[in-house]
Design a protein around this motif. Structure first.
Motif: not given
Length: 144
Positions: A1-15
């Motif tokens: 779950m922690k990795l999923f949250k990190e991926i979502i965070k990075r996706v949001f920031i990058s977009i």
């Protein structure tokens, strides 16, 4: 779950960063063209999608920095290599870089993108280094 949250965070920031740059450049072209910046044939939609793809191309590979098996130097080379490759493919497909504008315009665009990408990368590296130093200092003070 922690990795999923990190991926979502990075996706949001990058977009989000990609869209901020997209909008800023769009404003510059609109001003340069005297308010006559026009897109046809779903040009805006195609560019917005290319913006998302470019953001993901730079954002998702930042997960490489979390790996203990990859050195920070290799992670940086892979991150930027993947990001620039995806960006230039997307940019070419939507007309951000076209031979019709001439070789000089293409070179200026490519160099500008690389410089902006490296500036953003350096800013994030400095931010993360400062954050790590603060965390290490706090941990050091806590264990005294």
């Amino acid at each position: 779950m922690k990795l999923f949250k990190e991926i979502i965070k990075r996706v949001f920031i990058s977009i989000a960063m990609s869209f901020i740059i997209f909008i800023a450049i769009g404003i510059i072209f609109d001003i340069k063209d005297g308010g006559n910046f026009t897109l046809t044939d779903y040009g805006f939609t195609k560019m917005a999608l290319a913006c998302v793809v470019s953001g993901l191309g730079f954002g998702v590979p930042t997960l490489l920095y979390n790996s203990d098996r990859i050195s920070p130097t290799i992670a940086s080379v892979l991150h930027l290599g993947i990001g620039f490759t995806i960006y230039f493919a997307a940019a070419s497909s939507v007309g951000w870089i076209t031979a019709e504008r001439g070789i000089k315009a293409c070179v200026i665009t490519v160099v500008s993108v690389i410089v902006i990408g490296l500036i953003i990368w350096v800013c994030f590296m400095k931010y993360n280094k400062n954050l790590a130093e603060k965390m290490n200092k706090a941990l050091g003070e806590k264990h005294r």
